[in-house]
Motif scaffolding. Structure first.
Motif, mmCIF file in Angstrom:
data_model
loop_
_atom_site.group_PDB
_atom_site.id
_atom_site.type_symbol
_atom_site.label_atom_id
_atom_site.label_comp_id
_atom_site.label_asym_id
_atom_site.label_seq_id
_atom_site.Cartn_x
_atom_site.Cartn_y
_atom_site.Cartn_z
ATOM 1 N N UNK A 78 0.814 -1.212 0.000
ATOM 2 C CA UNK A 78 0.000 0.000 0.000
ATOM 3 C C UNK A 78 0.845 1.258 0.000
ATOM 4 N N UNK A 119 5.214 0.264 -2.946
ATOM 5 C CA UNK A 119 5.383 -0.425 -4.205
ATOM 6 C C UNK A 119 4.298 -0.023 -5.203
ATOM 7 N N UNK A 137 3.009 -0.947 -9.406
ATOM 8 C CA UNK A 137 3.283 -1.850 -10.514
ATOM 9 C C UNK A 137 2.389 -1.517 -11.703
ATOM 10 N N UNK A 179 1.055 -2.957 -15.518
ATOM 11 C CA UNK A 179 0.894 -4.237 -16.205
ATOM 12 C C UNK A 179 0.801 -4.055 -17.713
ATOM 13 N N UNK A 234 -2.681 -3.499 -18.717
ATOM 14 C CA UNK A 234 -3.229 -2.369 -17.969
ATOM 15 C C UNK A 234 -3.858 -2.763 -16.640
ATOM 16 N N UNK A 235 -4.746 -3.782 -16.653
ATOM 17 C CA UNK A 235 -5.384 -4.209 -15.400
ATOM 18 C C UNK A 235 -6.213 -3.121 -14.748
ATOM 19 N N UNK A 236 -6.943 -2.341 -15.562
ATOM 20 C CA UNK A 236 -7.792 -1.283 -14.992
ATOM 21 C C UNK A 236 -9.135 -1.865 -14.587
ATOM 22 N N UNK A 237 -9.705 -1.314 -13.519
ATOM 23 C CA UNK A 237 -11.013 -1.779 -13.074
ATOM 24 C C UNK A 237 -12.072 -1.257 -14.059
ATOM 25 N N UNK A 264 -7.898 4.122 -6.637
ATOM 26 C CA UNK A 264 -8.268 2.819 -6.079
ATOM 27 C C UNK A 264 -7.350 2.362 -4.941
ATOM 28 N N UNK A 265 -6.005 2.434 -5.106
ATOM 29 C CA UNK A 265 -5.144 2.004 -4.004
ATOM 30 C C UNK A 265 -5.384 2.813 -2.737
ATOM 31 N N UNK A 285 -8.275 4.171 -1.927
ATOM 32 C CA UNK A 285 -9.555 3.726 -1.405
ATOM 33 C C UNK A 285 -9.359 2.488 -0.543
ATOM 34 N N UNK A 286 -8.486 1.578 -1.035
ATOM 35 C CA UNK A 286 -8.242 0.352 -0.275
ATOM 36 C C UNK A 286 -7.622 0.661 1.083
ATOM 37 N N UNK A 301 -2.002 5.176 -11.558
ATOM 38 C CA UNK A 301 -2.442 4.392 -10.407
ATOM 39 C C UNK A 301 -1.249 3.849 -9.630
ATOM 40 N N UNK A 320 -4.866 -10.427 -14.560
ATOM 41 C CA UNK A 320 -4.174 -9.148 -14.399
ATOM 42 C C UNK A 320 -4.930 -8.238 -13.442
ATOM 43 N N UNK A 321 -6.269 -8.279 -13.548
ATOM 44 C CA UNK A 321 -7.078 -7.434 -12.686
ATOM 45 C C UNK A 321 -6.879 -7.815 -11.221
ATOM 46 N N UNK A 329 -3.520 -6.617 -10.197
ATOM 47 C CA UNK A 329 -3.555 -5.175 -10.002
ATOM 48 C C UNK A 329 -4.179 -4.854 -8.649
ATOM 49 N N UNK A 373 -2.242 -3.192 -5.468
ATOM 50 C CA UNK A 373 -2.746 -1.947 -4.905
ATOM 51 C C UNK A 373 -2.964 -2.077 -3.406
ATOM 52 N N UNK A 380 -11.329 -7.169 0.388
ATOM 53 C CA UNK A 380 -11.390 -6.106 -0.629
ATOM 54 C C UNK A 380 -11.228 -6.672 -2.024
#
Ligand SMILES: Nc1ncnc2c1ncn2[C@@H]1O[C@H](COP(=O)(O)OP(=O)(O)OP(=O)(O)O)[C@@H](O)[C@H]1O
Ligand SMILES: [Mg+2]
Lengths: 362, 687
Positions: free
Chosen positions: A120, A123, A125, A127, A130-133, A144-145, A147-148, A192, B213-214, B217, B221, B227
């Protein structure tokens, strides 16, 4: 594995004898958790034994250091174990054996909660895909990070806005990933990964999914960002030219093993074996070699010679040398005299890939 | 799939069949399964059930009592709501799900329910659906998450779902009826049981197809396990989950309607059924139309939400909608206190076209009697009867206009043999044997064929299409039918369903080919089959029973109307979604349109078409059970009888028998499609 000169700054991340084995029972091959098998040859033999026993050796005895503020590139063909390696560093994949030292303490010893805390804050990263929500818009994806971490909406949007400006996505805040081009999506991915202000920044083939033109542009922006941010970076690519452009130092991998580590120019001029030479063959050397790389220290400067910075590449230098038989004096950052370069040195270096012009018989 | 390697078995089957039929002699036990070998399964099953009810009855009664409350509450609320308010709520939902057109459709549908005078009944059915859907979703989601989390749980759940979905809807009712006793809970419980499996499937599918990947990610995060599940996996699987909700809703409605067969409930399904029994077809059609509208409305709304673009959702295009709706609801409610018209649809405004419709129908039937009779009789004499009792008995002066003399039989045999010989000489030995077997079966008929021959036929078919495992499974399954004493009924079911499936499949494939070639045809066919597919099963019966009265022919038409849907859909889909490069290269090679269709497209689309056959069979069996309502014989009828008498053993053996037939048919047709898929390197999914 040949080692090369390292930059002067401190080591940020150091990985030692990392192994990652896939298969029914990977642990049987290691009595020693630190992965130290012995010499490089011993390790290669050990990897061969494991392979013969129908296990997949994704990483074999990988060791390297990443220094503070350095861009360390891992390069290799598809399936050579690059992604596995960077996932071991972030512990998305648990290494079978080895040590990962961050600022001197072993990352593999920390427990799950600590790991989450670590991710959190320390680090980031990026991809390849992309790995977008898909259900979040640009701002919320980037935030998002945060928010977590439980940060309130206003605060995290504010912080996200800062990185949005950093990557040049102003105006697209409320778009959804499906509405963005590949390049824009990766900007979101980059933003992100930066929003938590990480010290370590991992990028797994971040630009491979993009068109060549966009890729070039994104590389430039990446370098610009790094000049501002000074992160410690592990950058994965299978594109040798990309590696040359961004790397301070790089490692070349094959079948899970590191074949060579060094500065790009070291690899070009002294490839460890034919595998590395394969990559370097197509390289336009005149763009890569600089005056500093081929300066001939044995020659003394003569009166009336021009002067040039050691970072000037050969392509720029050649037309000048064509008209100036005697050559030019090469200076480093502190205007210290590094030696002389003339047309003959250049041609010899380009033709043979030999670094020491003294070896060229006249 | 070469028949040649199995050819000797088929020839042996043919010979044994003929010998057993014509010279049964000492082997009569192999022709007609001896009664002495039937195990009386029904009594022990009833005993076991009685024992179970004695033991746990109070528990189930208590659960049933508890479950009655939410239904009562929902029914009370829906009855209390002025019809105008309900209208506004549904319109708002429809608008949010899709847009103005659906909102308009909602308005028209609800107005229809009100002005045709079926408002209370409609709301009672809707209440059960409204209660059962969330429960089925909850149960399905829980099982889905469990199956997603644990591979072992998944291995346990999946076959169970297969079983639950192949047991005919009717058969569910019986044990539930016995355990819970008469009342609305039967509808609720059976609809939950019937409707939760699709939710499980969609949950597992949705959760496990989130891109890795999601997940990475999310982990990187800094998401913890909770979560990761709620903030990454769930939102990413949203559309698949909502598709599950859509399917669950439709299944629930379908079952709620079917459950009204047990009677005693004042709901819309019962309205259809009771009027149908009294031959008040106008009324029955009007009520059936209510069900159809309700089904389409629920389907479109839930499907609209499932496929909605996230942009529309959160881009805030309709932020004020809830406020407007709330305002409209309050205002209308207040108004309805002063204006009674808005509260309860006045009796005086109820339109009743039923008598007129009945009259028109009577006239129609009177005027067209000869044509209708001709259609019915020729189908019966020339198609159904021969399959049912064989050419040997169906051909008579009364039916075909001539008697089947030994000479004619000889000619029939000679023609068949000649055709087979010709096929054999053109190197189609497999086809030759198939033709002979078909000819023999047509002569003897399904119901008169020695049981051992029919059993061997299916075992061989399983063996050839799939292998030893399926062959053993088939033998055991069919063995159960014999031992349980439901073989004759099974054969009757097989006959009706077989004829219907053959017709649906041939006709459907042709229509599918036509629709694939013409955008116009496709645009006409699509909405029709979409509508047919969302229809609760027994609504489909109504028009046929109106015109042709009860009987097998009506059942046949109803099954065809329903089972033709997948045949059309899969053929069109298969033909339209071929790899473009193959079509292009064939065209450049100089294929004519016809050659392109016959030599390239159809062979490539075959896996899809075979999967269509598979679904046609499943749909056919699903409808077959319901047709027991219009007086067919067979397993469906026994389930119906069991239900009527509360006889668990009778109903359950028939229900299990039906499930066995469905599973065998499913496995055989599916492995044919699979084999073709593997051969062509294609992959097809159930649509
Ligand atoms: N979960 C896994 N199980 C088994 N084998 C794996 C797994 N993940 C990776 N591998 C294997 O490990 C090897 C290295 O894979 P890795 O993804 O690290 O390669 P890569 O260098 O990133 O390749 P690419 O350029 O294609 O991304 C491959 O042979 C791959 O098949
Ligand atoms: Mg990779």
């Amino acid at each position: 594995m040949t080692s090369a000169a390292s930059p002067s700054s401190d080591v940020k991340l150091s990985c030692r004898n990392i192994w990652k084995i896939y298969g029914p029972d990977p642990n049987q091959y290691f009595t020693n958790r630190n992965g130290n098998i012995g010499s490089d040859e011993d390790a290669s033999k050990h990897a061969a034994v494991i392979r013969d026993a129908d296990h997949i050796v994704a990483s074999a005895n990988v060791s390297f250091d990443v220094h503070v503020g350095e861009i360390f590139v891992i390069m290799g063909l598809s399936g050579s174990g690059k992604s596995t390696m960077v996932r071991c560093l972030s512990r998305l994949v648990e290494p079978t054996a080895g040590e990962i030292l961050l600022d001197g303490s072993n990352l593999l010893d920390i427990n799950k909660e600590e790991l989450i805390e670590f991710r959190r804050h320390k680090m980031g990263m990026v991809f390849q895909n992309f790995g977008l929500m898909p259900h979040l818009n640009v701002v919320d994806n980037i935030a998002f990070p945060l928010e977590l971490q439980g940060m309130g909406q206003d605060e995290r949007r504010k912080q996200a806005q800062e990185v949005i400006e950093l990557v040049g996505l102003e105006g697209r805040e409320s778009s959804f990933p499906s509405q963005l081009s590949g390049g824009q999506q990766q900007r979101v991915g980059i933003a992100r990964s930066l929003v938590v202000k990480p010290e370590l920044w991992f990028l797994d083939e971040p630009f491979s999914a993009l068109d060549p033109l966009i890729r070039k542009q994104m590389q430039d922006e990446f370098l610009r960002l790094q000049r501002e941010l000074h992160k410690s970076i592990v950058f994965i690519t299978h594109d040798f030219m990309e590696a040359l452009r961004v790397a301070d130092r790089m490692a070349i991998m094959r079948d899970g093993e590191v074949v060579q580590i060094g500065r790009p120019v070291d690899l070009i001029l002294n490839p460890a074996d034919s595998y590395v030479r394969e990559f370097t063959n197509d390289v336009p050397w005149e763009l890569v070699l600089t005056a500093g790389d081929i300066a001939d220290t044995s020659r003394k400067r003569a009166k009336g010679m021009g002067q040039i910075s050691k970072n000037t590449n050969v392509a720029t230098l050649l037309p000048y040398l064509a008209d100036h038989e005697a050559g030019v004096v090469v200076l480093d950052e502190n205007d210290k005299d590094l030696g002389v370069v003339n047309a003959r040195n250049v041609v010899a270096a380009l033709a043979s890939g030999v670094m020491d012009p003294a070896q060229v018989t006249e | 799939m070469s028949k040649s390697s199995h050819l000797p078995y088929w020839i042996a089957l043919l010979i044994v069949t003929l010998i057993l039929h014509f010279f049964p002699g000492p082997f009569s036990a192999l022709v007609k399964y001896p009664d002495s070998l039937v195990l009386g399964l029904t009594d022990p099953m009833n005993d076991a059930m009685r024992w179970f009810v004695d033991l746990f009855g109070p528990l189930f009664k208590a659960i049933g009592w508890l479950l009655e409350w939410p239904i009562k509450l929902a029914q009370w609320v829906l009855a209390l709501l002025p019809w105008s308010v309900t209208c506004v709520i549904f319109m708002a939902l429809a608008y949010a799900a899709s847009g103005w057109r659906l909102a308009l459709f909602a308005l028209i549908s609800l107005l229809y329910m009100a002005c045709i005078g079926y408002w209370p009944q409609s709301m009672n059915s809707l209440a059960i659906v409204l209660i059962s859907v969330p429960m089925a979703i909850g149960v399905g989601f829980a099982f889905g998450v469990w199956g997603f989390r644990s591979a072992r749980a998944k291995r346990l759940i999946m076959p169970l779902l297969d079983l639950l979905q192949t047991i005919p809807a009717f058969a569910y009712l019986l044990p539930i009826l016995i355990l819970f006793g008469f009342g609305t809970t039967v509808g609720l419980v059976s609809s939950i049981l019937y409707a939760f499996p699709p939710m499980v499937r969609n949950t597992i599918l949705g959760l496990s197809s989130v891109s890795p990947t999601l997940i990475e990610a999310g982990e990187i995060s800094g998401a913890n396990d909770r979560q990761l599940f709620w903030k990454v996996r769930m939102p990413a699987a949203r559309n698949q989950l909502l598709l599950g909700v859509n399917q669950t809703t439709m299944a629930s409605l379908s079952m709620v309607i079917i459950a009204s067969i047990i009677g005693g409930t004042n709901d819309i399904g019962w309205e259809v059924l009771s009027t149908m029994r009294k031959a008040q077809f106008g009324e029955s059609l009007l009520a059936g139309f209510v069900i159809a509208l309700m089904a389409m409305l629920l389907d479109r709304i839930s499907y609209g939400f499932a496929t909605q673009d996230r942009r529309q959702l959160s881009a805030g295009s309709k932020p004020k909608l809830p406020h407007y709706v709330a305002a409209a609801v309050v205002i209308l409610w207040l108004l309805s206190l002063v204006i009674p018209f808005l509260a309860v649809w006045p009796e005086a405004l109820v339109i009743d076209p039923a008598p007129a419709m009945n009259l028109a129908l009577e006239n129609f039937i009177l005027n067209w009697r000869i044509a209708l009779e001709t259609i019915k009789n020729s189908a019966f004499f020339f198609l159904m009867l021969p399959v049912k009792i064989g050419l040997s008995q169906a051909v008579s002066p009364f039916t075909w206009g001539f008697a089947l003399t030994p000479i004619l039989v000889a000619i029939y045999a000679a023609i068949c043999l000649a055709a087979a010989a010709w096929l054999y000489l053109s190197r189609k030995a497999g086809a030759a044997v198939a033709l002979l077997i078909f000819a023999a079966f047509a002569y003897i008929s399904l119901t008169n064929i020695p049981w051992i021959a029919l059993l061997a036929l299916f075992v061989l078919l399983s063996y050839q299409t799939s292998g030893t495992n399926l062959a053993i499974g088939t033998a055991l399954g069919l063995g159960f039918l014999l031992v349980a004493g439901v073989w004759p009924q099974s054969v009757l079911s097989l006959y009706l369903c077989g004829v219907a499936v053959l017709i649906s499949f041939s006709l459907g494939t042709l229509i599918g080919i036509w629709a694939a070639g013409s955008a116009l045809v496709s645009s006409i066919v699509r909405p029709i089959i979409d509508t047919l597919q969302t229809m609760p099963l027994f609504v489909i019966l109504i028009p046929f029973v109106m015109i042709f009265k009860i009987g097998e022919f009506t059942a046949l038409l109803a099954i065809i109307a329903y089972a033709i849907v997948p045949a059309i859909r899969y053929t069109e889909h298969g033909l339209r979604n071929l790899p473009a490069d193959i079509i292009e290269s064939a065209t450049t090679l100089g294929c004519t349109q016809r050659q392109l269709l016959m030599k390239v497209k159809l062979p490539l689309a075959l896996p899809a078409i075979m999967l269509g056959l598979n679904q046609t069979v499943i749909y056919g069996i699903g409808m077959l059970v319901i047709t027991a309502l219009v007086g067919t014989n067979g397993l469906g009828q026994r389930i119906y009888i069991g239900l009527g008498d509360g006889d668990f053993g009778v109903g359950m053996t028939a229900g299990i028998g039906m499930a066995i037939i469905a599973i065998i048919a499913d496995r055989i047709t599916q492995s044919v499609s699979l084999k073709r898929q593997q051969k062509l390197g294609l992959k097809m999914d159930i649509l």
